[in-house]
Design a protein around this motif. Structure first.
Motif, PDB file in Angstrom:
ATOM      1  N   ARG A  24      43.404  40.337  45.992  1.00 39.72           N
ATOM      2  CA  ARG A  24      44.021  41.779  45.963  1.00 39.72           C
ATOM      3  C   ARG A  24      43.103  42.696  45.668  1.00 39.72           C
ATOM      4  N   GLN A  25      43.488  43.991  46.166  1.00 37.50           N
ATOM      5  CA  GLN A  25      42.637  45.054  45.952  1.00 37.50           C
ATOM      6  C   GLN A  25      43.158  45.692  44.794  1.00 37.50           C
ATOM      7  N   GLY A  26      42.356  46.076  43.766  1.00 34.81           N
ATOM      8  CA  GLY A  26      43.028  46.633  42.596  1.00 34.81           C
ATOM      9  C   GLY A  26      42.263  48.155  42.317  1.00 34.81           C
ATOM     10  N   GLU A  27      42.364  48.698  41.034  1.00 34.48           N
ATOM     11  CA  GLU A  27      41.593  49.747  40.709  1.00 34.48           C
ATOM     12  C   GLU A  27      40.243  49.394  40.312  1.00 34.48           C
ATOM     13  N   ARG A  28      40.071  48.272  40.291  1.00 35.44           N
ATOM     14  CA  ARG A  28      38.770  47.520  39.574  1.00 35.44           C
ATOM     15  C   ARG A  28      38.007  46.885  40.648  1.00 35.44           C
ATOM     16  N   GLY A  29      38.434  46.828  41.948  1.00 37.12           N
ATOM     17  CA  GLY A  29      37.809  46.083  42.675  1.00 37.12           C
ATOM     18  C   GLY A  29      38.868  44.808  43.308  1.00 37.12           C
ATOM     19  N   ALA A  30      38.392  44.163  44.247  1.00 34.77           N
ATOM     20  CA  ALA A  30      39.102  42.960  44.761  1.00 34.77           C
ATOM     21  C   ALA A  30      39.008  41.957  43.611  1.00 34.77           C
ATOM     22  N   GLU A  31      40.229  41.180  43.484  1.00 37.58           N
ATOM     23  CA  GLU A  31      40.425  40.231  42.391  1.00 37.58           C
ATOM     24  C   GLU A  31      41.183  39.122  42.748  1.00 37.58           C
ATOM     25  N   THR A  32      40.844  37.959  42.548  1.00 36.06           N
ATOM     26  CA  THR A  32      41.613  36.657  42.719  1.00 36.06           C
ATOM     27  C   THR A  32      42.573  36.625  41.473  1.00 36.06           C
ATOM     28  N   GLY A  33      43.618  35.645  41.925  1.00 40.65           N
ATOM     29  CA  GLY A  33      44.375  35.275  40.828  1.00 40.65           C
ATOM     30  C   GLY A  33      43.427  34.323  39.942  1.00 40.65           C
ATOM     31  N   VAL A  34      44.174  33.762  38.659  1.00 39.10           N
ATOM     32  CA  VAL A  34      43.551  32.973  37.823  1.00 39.10           C
ATOM     33  C   VAL A  34      43.304  31.670  38.430  1.00 39.10           C
ATOM     34  N   LEU A  35      42.114  31.053  38.526  1.00 41.23           N
ATOM     35  CA  LEU A  35      41.936  29.734  39.107  1.00 41.23           C
ATOM     36  C   LEU A  35      41.676  28.683  37.777  1.00 41.23           C
ATOM     37  N   PRO A  36      42.020  27.399  37.881  1.00 38.50           N
ATOM     38  CA  PRO A  36      41.968  26.514  36.763  1.00 38.50           C
ATOM     39  C   PRO A  36      40.944  25.913  36.708  1.00 38.50           C
TER      40      PRO A  36
END
Length: 124
Positions: A24-36
């Protein structure tokens, strides 16, 4: 975000899949969720290596820090992974793959996956 998923196909040969990870796009750039990840391994001062067919030593995310890794599947297809790119090495059985690591003296990061991790669930 794209991860190259290298895994064993039903015919026993290693195959590649371009796995698009949800982000998802956020203020700091595109970011995935936490991967195990069960743990990480840092490798430094790695020599230039040319490895014939072999299997991945464990399920792991391979992340070149200042290097390039070239992997070749049984059908002859080749992928190059450079800094900022990620390979999921998941071909623990079968024919395996060839690997070429460049340059000498490079650094790599390996994110070891837990046994129950399901990369298919990471799809966007």
């Amino acid at each position: 975000m794209k991860i190259i998923w290298m895994r064993t196909a039903a015919n026993g040969q290693t195959e590649f899949e371009d796995l698009e990870i949800a982000a998802r796009q956020g203020e700091r750039g595109a970011e995935t969720g936490v991967l195990p990840v069960a743990g990480v391994i840092f490798r430094t001062e790695q020599p230039a290596l040319d490895l014939d067919f072999h299997n991945a030593p464990r399920r792991q995310l391979v992340i070149p820090l200042n290097a390039e890794v070239e992997v070749e599947a049984g059908d002859g297809s080749v992928r190059r992974i450079g800094p900022g790119e990620v390979l999921l090495a998941d071909d623990l059985t079968g024919q395996g793959h060839k690997s070429r690591f460049r340059p000498a003296g490079a650094s790599m990061l390996f994110g070891v996956l837990p046994d129950d991790a399901d990369p298919a669930a990471w799809r966007a």
